[in-house]
Enzyme design. Structure first.
Site, mmCIF file in Angstrom:
data_model
loop_
_atom_site.group_PDB
_atom_site.id
_atom_site.type_symbol
_atom_site.label_atom_id
_atom_site.label_comp_id
_atom_site.label_asym_id
_atom_site.label_seq_id
_atom_site.Cartn_x
_atom_site.Cartn_y
_atom_site.Cartn_z
ATOM 1 N N LYS A 289 -74.560 -3.115 -19.855
ATOM 2 C CA LYS A 289 -74.715 -3.832 -18.366
ATOM 3 C C LYS A 289 -76.058 -3.689 -17.780
ATOM 4 O O LYS A 289 -76.597 -2.276 -18.051
ATOM 5 C CB LYS A 289 -73.514 -2.809 -17.570
ATOM 6 C CG LYS A 289 -73.597 -3.512 -16.278
ATOM 7 C CD LYS A 289 -72.224 -2.899 -15.526
ATOM 8 C CE LYS A 289 -71.942 -3.475 -14.232
ATOM 9 N NZ LYS A 289 -70.686 -2.794 -13.651
ATOM 10 N N GLU A 375 -54.079 0.251 -9.957
ATOM 11 C CA GLU A 375 -53.530 0.783 -8.821
ATOM 12 C C GLU A 375 -52.305 1.047 -8.723
ATOM 13 O O GLU A 375 -51.791 2.229 -7.975
ATOM 14 C CB GLU A 375 -53.719 -0.494 -7.811
ATOM 15 C CG GLU A 375 -55.403 -0.630 -7.320
ATOM 16 C CD GLU A 375 -56.110 -1.404 -8.473
ATOM 17 O OE1 GLU A 375 -57.315 -1.532 -8.377
ATOM 18 O OE2 GLU A 375 -55.502 -1.885 -9.386
ATOM 19 N N ARG A 403 -51.886 -4.541 -5.224
ATOM 20 C CA ARG A 403 -51.523 -4.586 -6.661
ATOM 21 C C ARG A 403 -50.550 -3.409 -6.756
ATOM 22 O O ARG A 403 -49.865 -3.490 -7.731
ATOM 23 C CB ARG A 403 -52.552 -4.381 -7.327
ATOM 24 C CG ARG A 403 -53.678 -5.430 -7.251
ATOM 25 C CD ARG A 403 -54.897 -5.382 -8.239
ATOM 26 N NE ARG A 403 -54.525 -6.275 -9.247
ATOM 27 C CZ ARG A 403 -55.269 -6.338 -10.316
ATOM 28 N NH1 ARG A 403 -56.512 -5.804 -10.656
ATOM 29 N NH2 ARG A 403 -54.875 -7.300 -11.061
#
Length: 642
Positions: A289, A375, A403
């Site tokens: 990244k 979640e 969610r």
């Protein structure tokens, strides 16, 4: 313009089909120029940088090998889609990204045929790709045709249960589809959990590296006569090296890991997959990244999200803050409570920095839990903590708490467990647009029996609400607060628990009462100041609670005023609807009260500055002023005089 990078190869790319004219060596140059263009664009706009830089080579290779938009390329979360947008005909608009009337910061079906599936929450890509693969085989109709379905999912997103549900179903159905596991050991924060450790072992153990050429899964692409013997050899070698892979057990042909920045590895493997794949294939690529831009590589989050920045130094151009942020205020208040109560613990779903819980983790690491992008698990885990005698705070963005709603209902509310929900990013959030708007939590929580729902009007109120939640053991409780900095009010040294279900009067007036719930109180005050110039002196009250309502205060406001207007940063069905229900039940409307409810409109509002988004929603000070004038007939009286 002169500061922009020279991009002679990239300048020849207007659609992905143009990449097919380049040699493999030239594609490497295209990738280098695409990385430079991405850095240049995001330096001017701000946005998600690190994720896109990590997939530049993968983006070029996928588009060079496959045939989008006939082949459906689905980016999970799609933080990493900026390079994809640049080479799919949107380069001329890339410097409008995340701005009003500009490109979305995520993939968006209405924006381009090269975005077959919109995404801004994680772990949806494999399910969507499987849907496309099945639709293809059932002769579904698509304006761009049907080809391969390709999901690009990060290792962080693989921590969510939905990804495994999709892998399980895909392996069972056996449809040709391709999953690219983009493994950079990084989501927004360093990933946590057993899957992260498992993926690390897949490429960190020396025996696997030694045997990877023999065991990387290419057997299924060999001519039939060679397959059986090769398969037996592969199984033996892979079993010796690493005991097989989870993905193969789920029914996928597993290839990799390979270097996701090396075109000499990416291109031949992708071409082999395209030519030979029959069932589901998972290609495991290792990337970095922030790759290729040192200031991003050196940041803890690898440049995940950034303001506008100076390219040579990476220094971000952030406006000076006039007040503490709501997130930081919450974090500090929670630390104060945790100092006094060892039962207080905190749960986050892969957002320790975004929710401020990194500070809590530094102070109390044994009481802070990052469960990954999960979640649903976060909510039920918090419920278990509460049932076990702890005082858990689940710090989750409003849009992500959606969610876990089934768990909020079934595992928390029905059992009346005292889970404390700290709901960040309430209301409209600006550049992330509709996918991240905290529009619905008031409505979806206030309808649950036994739930206490609060909203902070300012940063001082937030401190008191943290203390209120910490002391509340009789059932679930939630408090919401917006993104960004506070309004600059005087801060208390320590939070004091509020009386449950009691609002506060801000100023006494006459004629019309403005009943605010949440952070629009600042706009309500400004509207009242402008109304005074017209001879109107509204009463202002801060409800504090959407549930339970302050019945006494609301009924008094209704009795003593000609009109009552509620204002909130939430969708219809929230605070205003509960007030209307109370007034109806008490027969107040029978007595002629003028009642209006100012809520978010029944539309998804595209990205812009928060002020512009609230202008669309008609919830700024001038809109509140106009609503009062209309309800009180002042505007109509002025028109008649004219």
């Amino acid at each position: 313009m002169s500061d922009r990078p020279a991009t002679p190869y990239l300048d020849r790319v207007t659609t992905p089909a143009d990449l097919k004219a380049f040699s493999d060596v030239e594609l490497r140059q295209v990738a280098d120029e695409l990385r430079a263009e991405t850095i240049s664009a995001v330096s001017e706009t701000g946005g998600h940088l690190g994720a896109g830089l990590g997939v530049v080579e993968l983006t070029v290779a996928l588009h060079a090998v496959f045939d989008a938009p006939r082949d459906k390329l689905i980016w999970d979360v799609s933080h990493q889609s900026y390079p994809h947008k640049i080479i799919t005909g949107r380069r001329d608009r890339i410097r409008t990204i995340r701005q009003k009337d500009g490109l979305s910061g995520f993939t968006k079906r209405s924006e381009s045929p090269y975005d077959p599936f919109g995404a801004a929450h994680s772990s949806t890509s494999i399910s969507a790709a499987l849907g496309f693969a099945v639709a293809r085989d059932l002769d579904g109709k698509s304006e761009t045709g049907h080809g391969d379905a390709i999901a690009v999912i990060g290792d962080g997103a693989m921590s969510a249960g939905m990804a495994y549900e999709a892998l399980n179903n895909a392996g069972h159905l056996g449809k040709r589809m391709i999953v690219i596991l983009n493994d950079n050991e990084m989501s927004i924060a360093p990933p946590t959990g057993a899957m992260s450790s498992y993926l690390s072992r897949l490429y960190a153990e020396a025996p696997f590296h030694t045997l990877k050429d023999a065991a990387k899964g290419i057997v299924s692409f060999m001519p039939e006569p060679f397959r059986e013997g090769a398969k037996r050899a592969k199984d033996m070698l892979k079993g010796m090296a690493m005991g097989g892979t989870l993905f193969e057990e789920l029914g996928f042909s597993y290839l990799g890991p390979i270097d996701g920045h090396d075109m000499t590895q990416l291109l031949p493997v992708l071409r082999a997959i395209k030519a030979r794949a029959h069932g589901p294939v998972l290609l495991h690529v290792i990337t970095q990244k922030g790759k290729g831009y040192k200031p991003a590589e050196d940041r803890a989050d690898r440049g995940h999200a950034t303001a506008k920045f100076d390219i040579p130094s990476g220094e971000q151009k952030k406006a000076a803050s006039n007040a503490p942020s709501y997130t930081k205020t919450f974090a500090k208040a929670l630390l104060q409570e945790a100092e006094q109560d060892h039962r207080i613990c905190a749960v986050t779903a892969a957002m320790p920095d975004g929710t401020g819980l990194d500070l809590f983790n530094n102070a109390y690491p044994s009481r802070c839990f990052d469960v990954g992008i999960a979640e649903q698990h976060a909510v039920t885990f918090a419920a278990g903590l509460a049932a076990g005698g702890m005082r858990p705070f689940a710090a989750i963005y409003s849009t992500f708490l959606q969610r876990g709603y089934d768990q909020v209902v079934h595992d928390v509310a029905i059992q009346r467990l005292p889970v404390r929900f700290a709901i960040d990013r309430a209301g409209l959030v600006g550049a992330d647009g509709a996918t991240h708007a905290g529009s619905y939590d008031v409505a979806y929580l206030s309808n649950l029996p036994g739930f206490t729902v609060m909203a902070a009007a300012d940063e001082a109120e937030l401190v008191h609400m943290v203390a209120t939640a910490a002391a509340h053991d009789s059932g679930p409780i939630a408090f919401r607060y917006p993104r960004g900095e506070g309004v600059g009010v005087e801060m208390p040294e320590r939070g004091e628990p509020l009386e449950i279900g009691k609002g506060r009067m801000i100023r006494e007036g006459s004629g019309v009462a403005l009943l605010s719930f949440g952070a629009r109180l600042k706009e309500v005050r400004e509207a009242a100041e402008k109304l005074e110039a017209r001879g109107l002196t509204p009463t202002i009250a801060d409800a504090r609670f959407a549930k339970p309502l302050d019945r006494e205060m609301i009924l008094t406001l209704a009795r003593d005023h000609e009109a009552l207007i509620t204002i909130e940063e939430g969708a219809v069905g929230g605070f205003g609807s509960h007030v209307a229900q109370l007034l109806a039940d008490e027969g107040v409307f029978d007595q002629g009260l003028k009642f209006r409810s100012m809520v978010l409109p029944d539309i998804f509002i595209d990205q812009a500055s928060p002020a512009d988004m609230y202008a669309v929603a008609k919830l700024n000070a001038e809109d509140i002023e106009a609503k009062v004038l209309d309800v009180m007939g002042v505007a109509r009286m002025s028109e008649r005089r004219a």
